[in-house]
Design a protein around this motif. Structure first.
Motif, PDB file in Angstrom:
ATOM      1  N   GLN A  75       3.151  -5.694   3.724  1.00 15.43           N
ATOM      2  CA  GLN A  75       3.751  -4.614   2.952  1.00 15.43           C
ATOM      3  C   GLN A  75       2.980  -3.367   3.354  1.00 15.43           C
ATOM      4  O   GLN A  75       1.781  -3.276   3.137  1.00 15.43           O
ATOM      5  CB  GLN A  75       3.604  -4.884   1.451  1.00 15.43           C
ATOM      6  CG  GLN A  75       4.433  -3.962   0.551  1.00 15.43           C
ATOM      7  CD  GLN A  75       4.083  -2.496   0.629  1.00 15.43           C
ATOM      8  OE1 GLN A  75       4.897  -1.690   1.103  1.00 15.43           O
ATOM      9  NE2 GLN A  75       2.893  -2.118   0.221  1.00 15.43           N
ATOM     10  N   SER A  76       3.650  -2.383   3.950  1.00 22.73           N
ATOM     11  CA  SER A  76       2.917  -1.298   4.604  1.00 22.73           C
ATOM     12  C   SER A  76       3.136   0.085   4.002  1.00 22.73           C
ATOM     13  O   SER A  76       2.679   1.080   4.570  1.00 22.73           O
ATOM     14  CB  SER A  76       3.295  -1.247   6.090  1.00 22.73           C
ATOM     15  OG  SER A  76       4.688  -1.002   6.243  1.00 22.73           O
ATOM     16  N   VAL A  78       2.322   2.853   1.310  1.00 22.35           N
ATOM     17  CA  VAL A  78       1.325   3.233   0.316  1.00 22.35           C
ATOM     18  C   VAL A  78       1.970   3.505  -1.035  1.00 22.35           C
ATOM     19  O   VAL A  78       1.497   3.033  -2.078  1.00 22.35           O
ATOM     20  CB  VAL A  78       0.526   4.466   0.792  1.00 22.35           C
ATOM     21  CG1 VAL A  78      -0.400   4.957  -0.320  1.00 22.35           C
ATOM     22  CG2 VAL A  78      -0.274   4.134   2.042  1.00 22.35           C
ATOM     23  N   SER A  81       2.890   0.436  -2.824  1.00 28.39           N
ATOM     24  CA  SER A  81       1.719  -0.283  -3.333  1.00 28.39           C
ATOM     25  C   SER A  81       1.232   0.319  -4.648  1.00 28.39           C
ATOM     26  O   SER A  81       0.711  -0.394  -5.513  1.00 28.39           O
ATOM     27  CB  SER A  81       0.585  -0.262  -2.295  1.00 28.39           C
ATOM     28  OG  SER A  81      -0.120   0.964  -2.288  1.00 28.39           O
ATOM     29  N   ASP A  88       2.385  -5.839  -3.681  1.00 32.54           N
ATOM     30  CA  ASP A  88       1.576  -5.485  -2.521  1.00 32.54           C
ATOM     31  C   ASP A  88       0.501  -6.542  -2.283  1.00 32.54           C
ATOM     32  O   ASP A  88       0.315  -7.020  -1.158  1.00 32.54           O
ATOM     33  CB  ASP A  88       0.944  -4.114  -2.771  1.00 32.54           C
ATOM     34  CG  ASP A  88       0.105  -3.616  -1.616  1.00 32.54           C
ATOM     35  OD1 ASP A  88       0.689  -3.244  -0.588  1.00 32.54           O
ATOM     36  OD2 ASP A  88      -1.127  -3.604  -1.742  1.00 32.54           O
ATOM     37  N   ASN A  92       0.127  -8.989   1.015  1.00 38.79           N
ATOM     38  CA  ASN A  92      -0.966  -8.691   1.934  1.00 38.79           C
ATOM     39  C   ASN A  92      -2.210  -9.543   1.719  1.00 38.79           C
ATOM     40  O   ASN A  92      -2.905  -9.884   2.681  1.00 38.79           O
ATOM     41  CB  ASN A  92      -1.331  -7.208   1.844  1.00 38.79           C
ATOM     42  CG  ASN A  92      -0.220  -6.309   2.349  1.00 38.79           C
ATOM     43  OD1 ASN A  92       0.766  -6.786   2.907  1.00 38.79           O
ATOM     44  ND2 ASN A  92      -0.355  -5.015   2.147  1.00 38.79           N
ATOM     45  N   TYR A 140      -2.696  -0.266  -1.315  1.00 41.62           N
ATOM     46  CA  TYR A 140      -2.427  -0.695   0.057  1.00 41.62           C
ATOM     47  C   TYR A 140      -3.726  -0.803   0.857  1.00 41.62           C
ATOM     48  O   TYR A 140      -3.966  -1.808   1.545  1.00 41.62           O
ATOM     49  CB  TYR A 140      -1.474   0.283   0.743  1.00 41.62           C
ATOM     50  CG  TYR A 140      -1.354   0.043   2.229  1.00 41.62           C
ATOM     51  CD1 TYR A 140      -0.695  -1.084   2.712  1.00 41.62           C
ATOM     52  CD2 TYR A 140      -1.925   0.926   3.154  1.00 41.62           C
ATOM     53  CE1 TYR A 140      -0.605  -1.330   4.078  1.00 41.62           C
ATOM     54  CE2 TYR A 140      -1.832   0.692   4.512  1.00 41.62           C
ATOM     55  CZ  TYR A 140      -1.182  -0.438   4.969  1.00 41.62           C
ATOM     56  OH  TYR A 140      -1.103  -0.674   6.315  1.00 41.62           O
ATOM     57  N   LYS A 144      -5.274  -4.270   2.490  1.00 39.17           N
ATOM     58  CA  LYS A 144      -5.538  -4.475   3.915  1.00 39.17           C
ATOM     59  C   LYS A 144      -7.013  -4.810   4.165  1.00 39.17           C
ATOM     60  O   LYS A 144      -7.347  -5.526   5.106  1.00 39.17           O
ATOM     61  CB  LYS A 144      -5.146  -3.231   4.721  1.00 39.17           C
ATOM     62  CG  LYS A 144      -3.654  -2.943   4.749  1.00 39.17           C
ATOM     63  CD  LYS A 144      -2.830  -4.105   5.282  1.00 39.17           C
ATOM     64  CE  LYS A 144      -3.003  -4.317   6.766  1.00 39.17           C
ATOM     65  NZ  LYS A 144      -2.123  -5.417   7.268  1.00 39.17           N
TER      66      LYS A 144
END
Length: 310
Positions: A75-76, A78, A81, A88, A92, A140, A144
């Motif tokens: 899920q990219s 921001v 998120s 999110d 991730n 986000y 990550k």
């Protein structure tokens, strides 16, 4: 070598799959097609449509027995998120744990993980190197960063080799014209539709834009190099939005209308990567100049908009 690519039908993942084939490897693709397209894949590539958090992933590993996993699925966005941090994290963080468990249970030798510049937060100095303090500003960025720690722990506990690659702003053909970090794709789409470009703030904010095929080459290099390393991937070149629009306008060859809006709170002002470690460890370097990459991307988008089969 059998290589499972999560998100392999997507923007970056599909380029990695192409280069795996070119280098004589056997790619396997796992993608839920939320942003990817199965048409990006060449015929004959094993393809599984599922989410990374699905329990059925274990079955895929049992059937395919990959040697290496390149983990691109994420899920990219921001903003998404912030609006839905639970979703999110499920994709991730929990999705990566599901993947790591499959790697552990089925004897995968290595995982190559796509991380992000978002883990650094506001730069304390430029260019940003891998020793820069970590301070994500969004769910986000946290989602990550957290898998990086899980991956390192799995390496310690179970001997799983890894390379973590932190991406700068990636652009190029097949990128969808929405979402965070897709400013080039968004601008090209609006240019080709004769719509104005919106710049938030004065346009002097900078980013490090790297062409997608250079990112894919780094992933291929990481198959054999970079064990236990965390590496920045960018160009080391800082480009302002104003300069970006200028170059895009020259390639477009038509009138470019620009509208300015209020600067968005929370946006990072300046960003640029130091990529010396990646050059040394991977034997890799970015080779696509911004103007060249923009020209290829705009031509691709123009053909796609015209209905040309690509």
């Amino acid at each position: 070598m059998k290589v499972l690519v999560t998100g392999g039908a997507g923007f970056i993942g599909s380029h990695i799959v192409d280069q795996l084939l070119e280098n004589g490897n056997q790619p396997i693709v796992l993608d839920n097609l939320s942003t990817g397209e199965e048409t990006h894949l060449k015929d004959g590539i094993p393809f599984y449509r599922m989410n990374v958090q699905d329990e059925a992933i274990d079955w895929v590993f049992r059937e395919e027995k990959p040697d290496v996993v390149i983990h691109q699925a994420a899920q990219s966005q921001v903003t998404q998120s912030v609006e839905n941090p639970m979703m999110d994290a499920q994709t991730n963080i929990l999705g990566t744990i599901r993947l790591l468990e499959a790697c552990r249970c089925h004897g995968v030798k290595k995982i190559i993980y796509a991380s992000s510049a978002a883990v650094y937060g506001n730069p304390e100095y430029l260019p940003i190197d891998e020793d820069h303090p970590i301070s994500p500003l969004s769910p986000y960025g946290i989602s990550k960063l957290t898998p990086e720690t899980y991956i390192k722990v799995y390496a310690e506990l179970y001997g799983l080799s890894y390379t973590i690659l932190r991406y700068a702003n990636v652009y190029g053909i097949r990128q969808v014209a929405h979402g965070e970090g897709a400013v080039i794709s968004i601008f090209i789409d609006r240019l080709l539709r004769n719509q104005p470009l919106t710049i938030f703030g004065d346009g002097e904010q900078t980013r490090d834009y790297i062409y997608v095929e250079d990112i894919a080459r780094a992933n291929i290099a990481a198959l054999e190099h970079g064990d236990g390393e965390t590496l920045n991937l960018g160009t080391g070149v800082s480009t302002s939005l104003n300069d970006l629009v200028k170059v895009m306008g020259e390639i477009y060859g038509g009138k470019v209308e620009v509208k300015h809006a209020l600067e968005r709170s929370g946006d990072i002002r300046f960003s640029c990567f130091c990529v010396d470690r990646a050059k040394t460890v991977l034997g890799w370097s970015p080779c696509t100049e911004l103007e060249e990459g923009l020209r290829w991307t705009m031509e691709y988008c123009r053909k796609k908009m015209d209905g040309v089969c690509l």
